[in-house]
Design a protein around this motif. Sequence first.
Motif, PDB file in Angstrom:
ATOM      1  N   ALA A 120       0.831  -1.210   0.000  1.00 14.64           N
ATOM      2  CA  ALA A 120       0.000   0.000   0.000  1.00 14.64           C
ATOM      3  C   ALA A 120       0.863   1.255   0.000  1.00 14.64           C
ATOM      4  O   ALA A 120       0.587   2.204  -0.740  1.00 14.64           O
ATOM      5  CB  ALA A 120      -0.921  -0.017   1.220  1.00 14.64           C
ATOM      6  N   GLY A 121       1.916   1.282   0.826  1.00 15.74           N
ATOM      7  CA  GLY A 121       2.770   2.459   0.868  1.00 15.74           C
ATOM      8  C   GLY A 121       3.518   2.675  -0.431  1.00 15.74           C
ATOM      9  O   GLY A 121       3.603   3.799  -0.945  1.00 15.74           O
ATOM     10  N   THR A 122       4.060   1.606  -1.000  1.00 13.43           N
ATOM     11  CA  THR A 122       4.838   1.737  -2.232  1.00 13.43           C
ATOM     12  C   THR A 122       3.968   2.148  -3.412  1.00 13.43           C
ATOM     13  O   THR A 122       4.406   2.898  -4.293  1.00 13.43           O
ATOM     14  CB  THR A 122       5.550   0.403  -2.536  1.00 13.43           C
ATOM     15  OG1 THR A 122       6.301   0.000  -1.387  1.00 13.43           O
ATOM     16  CG2 THR A 122       6.493   0.560  -3.712  1.00 13.43           C
ATOM     17  N   VAL A 123       2.733   1.671  -3.448  1.00  9.96           N
ATOM     18  CA  VAL A 123       1.837   1.984  -4.566  1.00  9.96           C
ATOM     19  C   VAL A 123       1.188   3.358  -4.397  1.00  9.96           C
ATOM     20  O   VAL A 123       1.082   4.127  -5.363  1.00  9.96           O
ATOM     21  CB  VAL A 123       0.760   0.887  -4.700  1.00  9.96           C
ATOM     22  CG1 VAL A 123      -0.308   1.301  -5.709  1.00  9.96           C
ATOM     23  CG2 VAL A 123       1.402  -0.424  -5.121  1.00  9.96           C
ATOM     24  N   MET A 124       0.760   3.691  -3.188  1.00  8.83           N
ATOM     25  CA  MET A 124      -0.043   4.892  -2.991  1.00  8.83           C
ATOM     26  C   MET A 124       0.774   6.158  -2.788  1.00  8.83           C
ATOM     27  O   MET A 124       0.273   7.253  -3.060  1.00  8.83           O
ATOM     28  CB  MET A 124      -0.981   4.695  -1.802  1.00  8.83           C
ATOM     29  CG  MET A 124      -2.066   3.661  -2.036  1.00  8.83           C
ATOM     30  SD  MET A 124      -3.068   3.976  -3.519  1.00  8.83           S
ATOM     31  CE  MET A 124      -3.814   5.556  -3.108  1.00  8.83           C
ATOM     32  N   PHE A 125       1.995   6.060  -2.327  1.00  7.55           N
ATOM     33  CA  PHE A 125       2.797   7.277  -2.184  1.00  7.55           C
ATOM     34  C   PHE A 125       2.951   8.006  -3.523  1.00  7.55           C
ATOM     35  O   PHE A 125       2.790   9.227  -3.584  1.00  7.55           O
ATOM     36  CB  PHE A 125       4.168   6.942  -1.589  1.00  7.55           C
ATOM     37  CG  PHE A 125       4.236   7.077  -0.089  1.00  7.55           C
ATOM     38  CD1 PHE A 125       3.274   6.469   0.717  1.00  7.55           C
ATOM     39  CD2 PHE A 125       5.236   7.793   0.528  1.00  7.55           C
ATOM     40  CE1 PHE A 125       3.321   6.575   2.091  1.00  7.55           C
ATOM     41  CE2 PHE A 125       5.298   7.915   1.898  1.00  7.55           C
ATOM     42  CZ  PHE A 125       4.343   7.308   2.695  1.00  7.55           C
ATOM     43  N   PRO A 126       3.281   7.322  -4.637  1.00  5.89           N
ATOM     44  CA  PRO A 126       3.333   8.037  -5.918  1.00  5.89           C
ATOM     45  C   PRO A 126       2.003   8.649  -6.340  1.00  5.89           C
ATOM     46  O   PRO A 126       1.978   9.722  -6.956  1.00  5.89           O
ATOM     47  CB  PRO A 126       3.787   6.951  -6.905  1.00  5.89           C
ATOM     48  CG  PRO A 126       4.490   5.953  -6.077  1.00  5.89           C
ATOM     49  CD  PRO A 126       3.769   5.934  -4.769  1.00  5.89           C
TER      50      PRO A 126
END
Length: 286
Positions: free
Chosen positions: A171-177
């Motif tokens: 979730a963090g890797t996908v949603m930060f961008p």
Amino acid sequence: MLGKEILVHDMSAEAPTPVPAIPRSIVGELGRVTQRTLAAAGSISRFVWATAVAFREVRTWAPETIGQLRALGVDSIPLGLFIAAFTGVVLALLASYSFTGAVPLYFVGTLVGKTITLELAPVLTGLALAGRVGANIAAELGTMRVTEQIDALETLAYDPIAYLVVPRVIAGTVMFPVIVAAAMIMGIGCGWIASATLLDLSSAQFVKGLRLYFQTFDVEYGLVKSASFGLAVTLVGARRGLRTAGGAVGVGRAATSSVVYSAVLILVIDAFWAVTWLLGRSATAS
């Protein structure tokens, strides 16, 4: 007697100067620091490896991922937009203040576009989300650790890393961008509105400056950086949460240390990308 005195004098003159001994306390402390550093590096490496291996258990982490995408990503978008809006306004005003005289005013658009896409949107959003997302993960997992819920998962043959860590990392890797992309649009848009309403700069001039040195690489660079920030923040928060001990006090310490370590790591990763990718691209172009 005189010869004996001369002989004794010569022997004393040739004696080596004694080297002062290093205090044992300094050597011991250096050894303890080295041991703790190597132990921490080994623990972090094992945790990262265990997280990578846990990706194979798709049936365990897949059902939890959608909820984490919403909790860590979608719910954080207003915070990213709020920060970017005021950043764009301030950048436009600072640029107009600095460019009075020799530099054409349409370079306000250039400055706003470049600084927001390359640096400010990824870094400021990442630092803000380190507080919201990193502390949330550390407190959540820390509470589960001190209340023995994680032990219960292990008893039920669930891998805690696959069930708790992997969905949050994804979730963090996908949603930060995604959040940073929205922040880029908001920051540039608010910079344009500030330039049109508060400065003597037309929309055509602002867009001219914005397009003058715009490259798709700028957006790509900012989004890749933000993905690495998301990976770092979620890993730090998860590790600090799983290592929590000491009840409510331990949970508070885990959340605090997660924010501090995540913020420092974001700045280190930012410098790493600048040296390896941005500087390398500049050298190649020249």
